[in-house]
Motif scaffolding. Structure first.
Motif, mmCIF file in Angstrom:
data_model
loop_
_atom_site.group_PDB
_atom_site.id
_atom_site.type_symbol
_atom_site.label_atom_id
_atom_site.label_comp_id
_atom_site.label_asym_id
_atom_site.label_seq_id
_atom_site.Cartn_x
_atom_site.Cartn_y
_atom_site.Cartn_z
ATOM 1 N N LEU A 21 -42.176 -1.890 16.144
ATOM 2 C CA LEU A 21 -42.580 -3.097 16.865
ATOM 3 C C LEU A 21 -41.374 -3.766 17.518
ATOM 4 C CD1 LEU A 21 -44.648 -5.246 17.666
ATOM 5 C CD2 LEU A 21 -44.322 -6.312 15.418
ATOM 6 N N VAL A 22 -40.268 -3.862 16.762
ATOM 7 C CA VAL A 22 -39.045 -4.479 17.297
ATOM 8 C C VAL A 22 -38.516 -3.664 18.480
ATOM 9 C CG1 VAL A 22 -36.635 -5.043 16.799
ATOM 10 C CG2 VAL A 22 -38.416 -5.576 15.121
ATOM 11 N N MET A 347 -49.964 -2.402 19.216
ATOM 12 C CA MET A 347 -50.899 -2.073 20.296
ATOM 13 C C MET A 347 -50.900 -3.165 21.372
ATOM 14 S SD MET A 347 -52.379 0.844 19.545
ATOM 15 C CE MET A 347 -53.960 0.891 20.362
ATOM 16 N N GLY A 348 -50.880 -4.437 20.930
ATOM 17 C CA GLY A 348 -50.924 -5.550 21.872
ATOM 18 C C GLY A 348 -49.690 -5.615 22.759
ATOM 19 N N VAL A 349 -48.503 -5.455 22.148
ATOM 20 C CA VAL A 349 -47.257 -5.494 22.920
ATOM 21 C C VAL A 349 -47.202 -4.321 23.892
ATOM 22 C CG1 VAL A 349 -44.737 -5.295 22.768
ATOM 23 C CG2 VAL A 349 -45.965 -6.774 21.177
ATOM 24 N N GLY A 353 -46.989 -4.967 27.716
ATOM 25 C CA GLY A 353 -45.775 -4.470 28.365
ATOM 26 C C GLY A 353 -46.077 -3.462 29.456
ATOM 27 N N MET A 354 -46.995 -2.537 29.177
ATOM 28 C CA MET A 354 -47.346 -1.531 30.180
ATOM 29 C C MET A 354 -48.021 -2.168 31.391
ATOM 30 S SD MET A 354 -48.466 1.895 28.024
ATOM 31 C CE MET A 354 -49.665 1.103 26.948
#
Length: 387
Positions: A21-22, A347-349, A353-354
């Motif tokens: 995640l980081v 999943m959210g990031v 981000g995409m």
């Protein structure tokens, strides 16, 4: 070092996902020229993923028991549709409408739990039928059209923010104070936990490492609340998610019901022989899932400010992916609430981000599929190494 090695190996999936995640966050922060972690985008990230995180908490319990629920997206859509009819068409007060909606969710969960627990039909089949059934009922309730708008008070479930009682001019001071209070609670909790472990001669993390861990967590909490404070403060939905995480973490770690759920997922036969009412546990896990699906449907409807026939599409896949990426085992018996939340954030990031870098939805779906495949593959690999 041996103690640290043992701790990492026993929690390798969860620690691995935190690191992932980081790294994903840092990668997209660089790729988006700093847009990812701007206060407005962080707030949107929370709002966009709130209903998936709610579903992931309920789905985790289902997966731990060795079952699956494919109907949650359709149930969320159905409950959202019913709530719209109640609040918009029938002018039912939103508090009463929310209670009715949650009760309907519980009844849906009881319906599916009965077939899984007592008739012994595989959960995959029961919930696949439920997916089709409740999607059809959603169409019938809405008559193929959207219903809007919801009352303003109901919309604030997803779009509202906690008030700033300290009246900050450029900052949301209440959010900053909440960050400090949470930091103090974290320090007290970690030190108390270590004291109890030492008392019973358990392996503990060296004090230096513990201080470093606490310092990093305190830094993350206060940076996060600072970012939120520069916009509108803490969203109402974040408060709801925090309460759910605390309650479900306590239930799974500190109560008899939680231990029974883990035992059922580990081995149903052994659980039954030890006196656990396995059918009863399975039934109530599905009732709980129905309530969480209903809550997710209400949150989504409040955010969209409309009930639509296409609401909830693929929600079940995102919730299941969040649980598996966060460390739940495909064979049951393993998983944590915090892990499911971390998986949902991964999943959210990635989604956010995409989208920010302009990646098409086709590539996004493919990449998410690969991430899920590798996460489950990693779990199976670890099990084969420890077997």
């Amino acid at each position: 070092m041996e103690t640290l090695s043992k701790m990492f190996k026993s929690n390798i999936r969860q620690y691995g996902m935190i690191i992932a995640l980081v790294l994903i966050t840092v990668f997209f922060q660089i790729m988006t020229d700093g847009v990812l972690l701007k206060s407005l985008n962080v707030t949107n990230l929370i709002l966009q993923n709130s209903y998936i995180l709610v579903l992931a908490i309920g789905m985790l319990l289902v997966i731990i028991t060795g079952n699956i629920d494919l109907s949650v997206g359709s149930v969320a859509a159905f409950v959202g549709a019913v709530s719209a009819v109640l609040m918009v068409d029938m002018k039912v007060p939103f508090v009463l409408a929310v209670i009715i909606s949650l009760v309907i969710g519980a009844l849906v969960g009881a319906w599916q739990g009965f077939w899984v627990a007592y008739v012994r039909i595989p959960s995959f089949i029961v919930t696949l039928a439920g997916m089709l059934l409740f999607r059809g009922l959603t169409m019938i309730v809405l008559k193929g059209m959207s219903i809007a708008p919801f009352p303003k008070a109901f919309q604030k479930i997803s779009s509202g923010f906690i008030p700033d009682v300290l009246n900050g001019s450029t900052m949301h001071n209440t959010t900053l104070i909440i960050g400090v209070v949470l930091s103090l609670i974290l320090v007290w909790s970690e030190l108390r936990k270590r004291k109890n472990q030492v008392k019973y001669n358990f392996d503990v993390m060296p004090m230096g490492w513990l201080i470093a861990k606490i310092a990093v967590m305190v830094l993350i909490i206060n940076v996060f609340t600072y970012v939120l404070a520069t916009y509108e403060g803490i969203p109402n939905i974040l408060v709801l998610l925090f309460v759910l995480v605390v309650i479900y973490s306590f239930v799974m770690n500190k109560t008899i019901m939680g231990r029974h759920i883990y035992a059922l997922g580990g081995s149903e036969k052994a659980a039954k022989l030890s006196g656990i009412k396995t059918k009863h546990v399975t039934f109530w896990v599905f009732v709980n899932m129905g309530v969480m699906a209903a809550l997710s449907g209400l949150v989504f409807a409040a955010r969209l400010n409309a009930a639509t026939p296409k609401a909830g599409v693929n929600f079940e896949l995102d919730a299941i992916a969040a649980c598996f990426i966060g460390g739940a085992s495909a064979t049951g018996g393993i998983g944590t609430v915090i892990g499911a939340i971390i998986g949902g954030l991964v999943m959210g990031v990635m989604n956010n981000g995409m989208s920010l870098v302009g990646l098409g939805i086709d590539w996004q779906q493919g990449i998410k599929g690969l991430v899920l495949l590798f996460a489950v593959g990693f779990d199976i690999y670890n099990k084969s190494k420890t077997a």
